[in-house]
Design an enzyme around this catalytic site. Structure first.
Site, PDB file in Angstrom:
ATOM      1  N   ASP A 215      -9.368  -5.630  -4.990  1.00 31.90           N
ATOM      2  CA  ASP A 215      -8.310  -5.992  -4.038  1.00 31.90           C
ATOM      3  C   ASP A 215      -7.001  -5.248  -4.306  1.00 31.90           C
ATOM      4  O   ASP A 215      -6.037  -5.401  -3.547  1.00 31.90           O
ATOM      5  CB  ASP A 215      -8.048  -7.505  -4.100  1.00 31.90           C
ATOM      6  CG  ASP A 215      -9.232  -8.301  -3.565  1.00 31.90           C
ATOM      7  OD1 ASP A 215     -10.014  -7.744  -2.773  1.00 31.90           O
ATOM      8  OD2 ASP A 215      -9.368  -9.482  -3.943  1.00 31.90           O
TER       9      ASP A 215
ATOM     10  N   GLN B 288     -18.580 -12.608  -3.988  1.00 30.71           N
ATOM     11  CA  GLN B 288     -18.802 -13.573  -2.900  1.00 30.71           C
ATOM     12  C   GLN B 288     -20.293 -13.797  -2.688  1.00 30.71           C
ATOM     13  O   GLN B 288     -20.740 -14.935  -2.524  1.00 30.71           O
ATOM     14  CB  GLN B 288     -18.141 -13.077  -1.614  1.00 30.71           C
ATOM     15  CG  GLN B 288     -16.630 -13.090  -1.697  1.00 30.71           C
ATOM     16  CD  GLN B 288     -15.956 -12.536  -0.458  1.00 30.71           C
ATOM     17  OE1 GLN B 288     -16.625 -12.077   0.476  1.00 30.71           O
ATOM     18  NE2 GLN B 288     -14.646 -12.567  -0.440  1.00 30.71           N
TER      19      GLN B 288
HETATM   20  C1  S3P Z   1     -13.576 -12.660  -3.967  1.00 27.58           C
HETATM   21  C2  S3P Z   1     -14.378 -11.575  -4.153  1.00 27.58           C
HETATM   22  C3  S3P Z   1     -14.038 -10.230  -3.661  1.00 27.58           C
HETATM   23  C4  S3P Z   1     -12.573 -10.105  -3.270  1.00 27.58           C
HETATM   24  C5  S3P Z   1     -12.083 -11.293  -2.499  1.00 27.58           C
HETATM   25  C6  S3P Z   1     -12.268 -12.570  -3.295  1.00 27.58           C
HETATM   26  C7  S3P Z   1     -14.029 -13.977  -4.475  1.00 27.58           C
HETATM   27  O1  S3P Z   1     -14.833  -9.944  -2.536  1.00 27.58           O
HETATM   28  O2  S3P Z   1     -12.368  -8.926  -2.521  1.00 27.58           O
HETATM   29  O3  S3P Z   1     -10.712 -11.147  -2.183  1.00 27.58           O
HETATM   30  O4  S3P Z   1     -13.205 -14.906  -4.555  1.00 27.58           O
HETATM   31  O5  S3P Z   1     -15.204 -14.084  -4.824  1.00 27.58           O
HETATM   32  P1  S3P Z   1     -16.322  -9.311  -2.694  1.00 27.58           P
HETATM   33  O6  S3P Z   1     -17.090 -10.280  -3.476  1.00 27.58           O
HETATM   34  O7  S3P Z   1     -16.839  -9.162  -1.296  1.00 27.58           O
HETATM   35  O8  S3P Z   1     -16.116  -8.012  -3.386  1.00 27.58           O
END
Ligand code: S3P
Length: 448
Positions: free
Chosen positions: A327, A176
């Site tokens: 996840d 993210q």
């Molecule tokens: C996601 C990244 C993950 C994941 C989330 C979706 C994404 O989070 O847990 O459900 O779509 O980039 P983080 O990047 O905070 O690990």
């Protein structure tokens, strides 16, 4: 729903063999990105297989607020008429992105280098989650963020009028944060560079290239060095969203622990940045056949034939695998409870800042079901009780977290006594057809 509405208690009980085909919905990460990248392209992006979960619907609403035309044509079939990189207009109202950290963080990145102001809020779960991890790098572009203490929503982002490109080494393994920086870099002149020590899901990189951005990834001693050239004209795309491996995990794990089960889960992504759970299950002795490997929507996929596996062995999950299964730890810890011996999950402190503190939620719920667990800040250890050995007979608190709710409903399908969850409504955020799909396989899940 999304923590805004009425709680929906649910219950599951010991079920006969699960049989049939489990066609899970589209990938959540790719669904968010197809709407956001579509909104930044000039012209019409066509999307099929879009996940119509609440998280993605909230992102669609936000893209409309920035001026894109987002239209649903049929189930999973959507178009986005984008406004171009730098073309976002200022939203007229506060953006409520519901339960979605991905929505909040990616959209903040997207608008941070455009001279507009937007205020973000979300449900009670999202309002507890840290946003400093994205607003820190966004401030390097020249954006300003005004939020609650600890960098929490509601938060106002004032986009940079004269953004500068950024070189940023990720302090946490987070797709993210990586994506927020890349999205901000799109409207900054020159080259924006993101360095990640541990590879995280790479959908943004793959899709940005597909939409016509100039982006390359170099593997160096520092890790992956991702270089993006700013201010491209993004071309609209036709996006076929593959099925979500994180949703597939629930029927797959249910079939592994419910005696006599034999199911087919088609089109599950084998993208190396997403497949850690499947590697782990195979190492534990799961009977999973990976049939018909092929490419769908630009992702490597396979059909999974999954049979009950009565001799699963707990393992030490390699900590470096965490980003590729971040996840999936909640549902893995349920499988671990039905295995022999200990399953040790280290390097998992990121779980504490997900939709809930997932280490705490799983530990408390499993304990209530009669399973011995150990935890510290960065570790979860589950002591397996073997197939059919979990007592159950408890109610787990889901803390507005879809994956906690689905994990305990799967647990109840193989436990001795039924397992309840206090609120199953958050399941709508990522897997709106979960209840019907699982019932169709023979799972005894009901609303209570
Ligand atoms: C996601 C990244 C993950 C994941 C989330 C979706 C994404 O989070 O847990 O459900 O779509 O980039 P983080 O990047 O905070 O690990």
């Amino acid at each position: 729903m999304s923590g805004h509405g009425e709680a929906q208690p649910m219950k599951s009980r010991k079920s006969g063999p699960l049989k049939g085909v489990a066609a899970v919905p589209g990938d959540k990460s790719i669904s968010h990105r197809s709407l956001i990248f579509g909104a930044m392209a000039v012209g019409e992006t066509k999307i099929s297989g879009l996940l119509e979960g609440q998280d993605v619907l909230d992102t669609a609403k936000a893209m409309r607020a920035f001026g894109a035309t987002v239209t649903q044509h049929g189930e999973g079939s959507w178009t986005v008429n984008g406004v171009g990189v730098g073309g976002f207009q200022e939203p007229a109202d506060v953006l409520d992105v519901g339960n979605s950290g991905t929505g909040a963080r990616l959209i903040m990145g997207t608008m941070a280098t455009t001279p507009i102001t937007a205020t973000f809020t979300g449900d009670a779960s999202l309002r507890k989650r840290p946003m400093g991890r994205v607003t820190d790098p966004l401030s390097l572009f020249g954006a300003r963020a005004y939020g609650r203490q600890g960098g929490r929503l509601p938060m106002t982002i004032v986009g940079a009028a004269n953004p500068v490109p950024v070189r940023y080494a990720l302090p946490v393994a987070s797709a993210q944060v990586k994506s927020a920086v890349l999205l901000a870099g799109l409207n900054a002149p020159g080259e924006t560079v993101v360095i990640e020590k541990e590879p995280t899901r790479d959908h943004s990189e793959r899709m940005l290239v597909g939409f016509g951005a100039k982006l390359h990834v170099e593997k160096t001693a520092e890790g992956h060095v991702i270089t993006l050239t700013g201010q491209p004209e993004l071309r609209p795309q036709t996006v076929a969203v593959p099925r979500d491996p994180s949703s597939a995990a629930f029927p797959v794990c249910a079939a592994l622990i419910v005696e006599g089960s034999d199911i087919l889960v088609p089109g599950v992504s084998q993208n190396l940045t997403r497949n850690g759970l499947y590697l782990t299950l195979v190492e534990m002795g799961a009977d999973i056949e990976f049939q018909n490997p092929r490419e769908e929507g630009g992702e490597p996929v396979a059909d999974l034939r999954v049979r009950f596996s009565g001799n699963l062995q707990g393992i030490e999950v390699p900590p470096e695998r965490a980003p590729s299964m971040i996840d999936e730890y909640p549902i893995l810890s349920v499988v671990a409870a039905f295995s022999h011996g200990r399953t040790v999950m280290r390097g998992v402190k990121e779980l504490r800042v997900k939709e809930s503190d997932r280490i705490d939620a799983m530990a408390r719920g499993l304990e209530a079901c009669g399973v011995r667990v150990e935890e510290d800040e960065d570790t979860l250890i589950v002591h397996g009780m073997g197939p059919g050995g979990v007592p159950g007979g408890a109610t787990a608190k889901t803390h507005i977290d879809h994956r906690i709710a689905m994990s305990f409903l799967v647990c109840g399908l193989a436990a001795k006594a039924p397992v309840s969850v206090d609120d199953g409504s958050p399941i709508q955020t990522s897997f709106p057809i979960f209840e019907g799909l699982m019932r169709g396989l023979g799972a005894e899940i009901e609303r209570s």
